[in-house]
Design a protein around this motif. Structure first.
Motif, mmCIF file in Angstrom:
data_model
loop_
_atom_site.group_PDB
_atom_site.id
_atom_site.type_symbol
_atom_site.label_atom_id
_atom_site.label_comp_id
_atom_site.label_asym_id
_atom_site.label_seq_id
_atom_site.Cartn_x
_atom_site.Cartn_y
_atom_site.Cartn_z
ATOM 1 N N LYS A 121 0.815 -1.219 0.000
ATOM 2 C CA LYS A 121 0.000 0.000 0.000
ATOM 3 C C LYS A 121 0.848 1.269 0.000
ATOM 4 O O LYS A 121 0.379 2.327 -0.436
ATOM 5 C CB LYS A 121 -0.908 0.024 1.230
ATOM 6 N N THR A 122 2.088 1.166 0.509
ATOM 7 C CA THR A 122 2.867 2.376 0.775
ATOM 8 C C THR A 122 4.059 2.583 -0.156
ATOM 9 O O THR A 122 4.481 3.722 -0.364
ATOM 10 C CB THR A 122 3.376 2.357 2.224
ATOM 11 N N LEU A 123 4.609 1.517 -0.712
ATOM 12 C CA LEU A 123 5.748 1.674 -1.614
ATOM 13 C C LEU A 123 5.316 2.380 -2.896
ATOM 14 O O LEU A 123 4.154 2.271 -3.311
ATOM 15 C CB LEU A 123 6.337 0.300 -1.973
ATOM 16 N N PRO A 124 6.228 3.077 -3.559
ATOM 17 C CA PRO A 124 5.925 3.571 -4.904
ATOM 18 C C PRO A 124 5.474 2.410 -5.788
ATOM 19 O O PRO A 124 5.954 1.273 -5.630
ATOM 20 C CB PRO A 124 7.253 4.164 -5.373
ATOM 21 N N VAL A 125 4.571 2.677 -6.697
ATOM 22 C CA VAL A 125 3.925 1.594 -7.451
ATOM 23 C C VAL A 125 4.922 0.632 -8.118
ATOM 24 O O VAL A 125 4.758 -0.593 -7.997
ATOM 25 C CB VAL A 125 2.937 2.165 -8.484
ATOM 26 N N PRO A 126 5.963 1.109 -8.823
ATOM 27 C CA PRO A 126 6.899 0.152 -9.438
ATOM 28 C C PRO A 126 7.540 -0.781 -8.408
ATOM 29 O O PRO A 126 7.719 -1.977 -8.673
ATOM 30 C CB PRO A 126 7.940 1.049 -10.113
ATOM 31 N N GLN A 127 7.870 -0.233 -7.237
ATOM 32 C CA GLN A 127 8.454 -1.061 -6.190
ATOM 33 C C GLN A 127 7.411 -2.004 -5.586
ATOM 34 O O GLN A 127 7.712 -3.154 -5.246
ATOM 35 C CB GLN A 127 9.062 -0.184 -5.108
ATOM 36 N N ALA A 128 6.181 -1.532 -5.463
ATOM 37 C CA ALA A 128 5.109 -2.373 -4.946
ATOM 38 C C ALA A 128 4.839 -3.550 -5.885
ATOM 39 O O ALA A 128 4.546 -4.663 -5.434
ATOM 40 C CB ALA A 128 3.840 -1.549 -4.751
ATOM 41 N N GLU A 129 4.949 -3.326 -7.188
ATOM 42 C CA GLU A 129 4.751 -4.415 -8.152
ATOM 43 C C GLU A 129 5.809 -5.493 -7.979
ATOM 44 O O GLU A 129 5.498 -6.692 -7.992
ATOM 45 C CB GLU A 129 4.781 -3.848 -9.575
ATOM 46 N N VAL A 130 7.060 -5.064 -7.825
ATOM 47 C CA VAL A 130 8.141 -6.024 -7.590
ATOM 48 C C VAL A 130 7.905 -6.765 -6.284
ATOM 49 O O VAL A 130 8.069 -7.988 -6.200
ATOM 50 C CB VAL A 130 9.513 -5.321 -7.579
ATOM 51 N N ARG A 131 7.507 -6.007 -5.261
ATOM 52 C CA ARG A 131 7.275 -6.633 -3.957
ATOM 53 C C ARG A 131 6.150 -7.647 -4.032
ATOM 54 O O ARG A 131 6.220 -8.724 -3.426
ATOM 55 C CB ARG A 131 6.948 -5.552 -2.919
ATOM 56 N N PHE A 132 5.108 -7.330 -4.771
ATOM 57 C CA PHE A 132 4.011 -8.281 -4.951
ATOM 58 C C PHE A 132 4.513 -9.576 -5.581
ATOM 59 O O PHE A 132 4.180 -10.674 -5.107
ATOM 60 C CB PHE A 132 2.919 -7.669 -5.830
#
Length: 209
Positions: A125-136
Motif C-alpha cells: 500500500k505504501t511503496l511507490p507503485v513500481p516497487q510495490a509491483e516487484v514486492r508483490f
C-alpha cells in the motif's frame, strides 16, 4: 423389417437405462466411508489451505488496486479468481464433513507456509507503485512456494480422490505461476525471496499427517 431412424435412439436410451440401473446397484452395494475427522489429512489440508489462499487473495487485490501494469494486473486477477474458486471448494468439503472452516495461524506457522507479514502486506500500500509491483511478485512467489510445500500429504494414496485432485490442480497451477512470476522479476532485475527453511526441531505444517 428395416431398422427405423428411431432404432439407434432406442438402443442408446436402453443402454443409458441399463447403465443407470447398474450404477444404482453399485452405489447401493458400496459401503459409505465415514467423513474425515478433525485431525485427518483431508480436514487439516482444507483448513490450512483456506487460510493460506485467503492471504494470496488479499495480496492480489492490494496490487490490483494500485498497479496499471496489464501483465501484473492480469496475473493478480488470475490468482485471485482461481484461489477464490478453490476456497469455495474447500469450504464445501468442510461443510460436507461437518468441520469448522476457520484455522488461526501462529506467526511461526504462517512464516513456514511462506506467508507475508503484516509489514509486508502494508508495503504493497505504501511503496511507490513500481516497487510495490516487484514486492508483490516476490511475496506471491514465496507464498506459492509455501503452498507447494504444504501439498505432499494431500497427494498421498488413501487421501480422498477429490482432495488429491484439488491438490494436484494447485501443484500444477501454482508451479506455472511461480515460473511466470520469476520471469517477471528477472525482467525487472529483481531477485526471488528465499523461502523460509524449517527449523531443525519443527515439521512443515501439514507434513505431520
Amino acid at each position: 423389417m428395416k431398422p427405423t431412424s428411431r432404432e439407434p435412439r432406442r438402443l442408446a436410451a436402453l443402454a443409458l437405462l441399463l447403465f443407470a440401473a447398474g450404477l444404482g446397484i453399485f452405489l447401493l452395494l458400496t459401503p459409505r466411508l465415514p467423513p474425515p475427522t478433525a485431525g485427518s489429512t483431508e480436514v487439516m489440508f482444507a483448513r490450512e489451505m483456506i487460510a493460506h489462499h485467503e492471504q494470496a487473495i488479499t495480496l492480489a487485490m492490494l496490487i490490483r488496486q494500485r498497479s496499471a501494469d496489464r501483465t501484473i494486473r492480469s496475473a493478480a486477477l488470475d490468482i485471485q479468481l482461481s484461489q477464490e474458486e478453490q476456497v469455495r471448494q474447500m469450504r464445501g468439503f468442510l461443510r460436507l464433513w461437518k468441520q469448522p472452516g476457520t484455522f488461526p495461524l501462529s506467526t511461526d506457522h504462517a512464516r513456514m507456509m511462506g506467508m507475508a507479514s503484516d509489514a509486508e502486506l502494508t508495503s504493497l500500500k505504501t511503496l511507490p507503485v513500481p516497487q510495490a509491483e516487484v514486492r508483490f511478485l516476490q511475496l506471491m512467489t514465496r507464498h506459492h512456494q509455501g503452498a507447494l510445500r504444504m501439498l505432499p500429504p494431500a497427494l498421498e494414496p488413501g487421501v480422498l480422490p477429490q482432495v488429491r485432485h484439488l491438490a494436484r490442480q494447485m501443484q500444477v497451477t501454482q508451479g506455472g505461476e511461480i515460473r511466470f512470476m520469476t520471469s517477471l522479476l528477472k525482467a525487472r532485475g529483481a531477485q526471488v525471496l528465499l523461502s523460509p527453511a524449517p527449523k531443525p526441531d519443527t515439521t512443515m505444517p501439514g507434513m505431520e499427517h
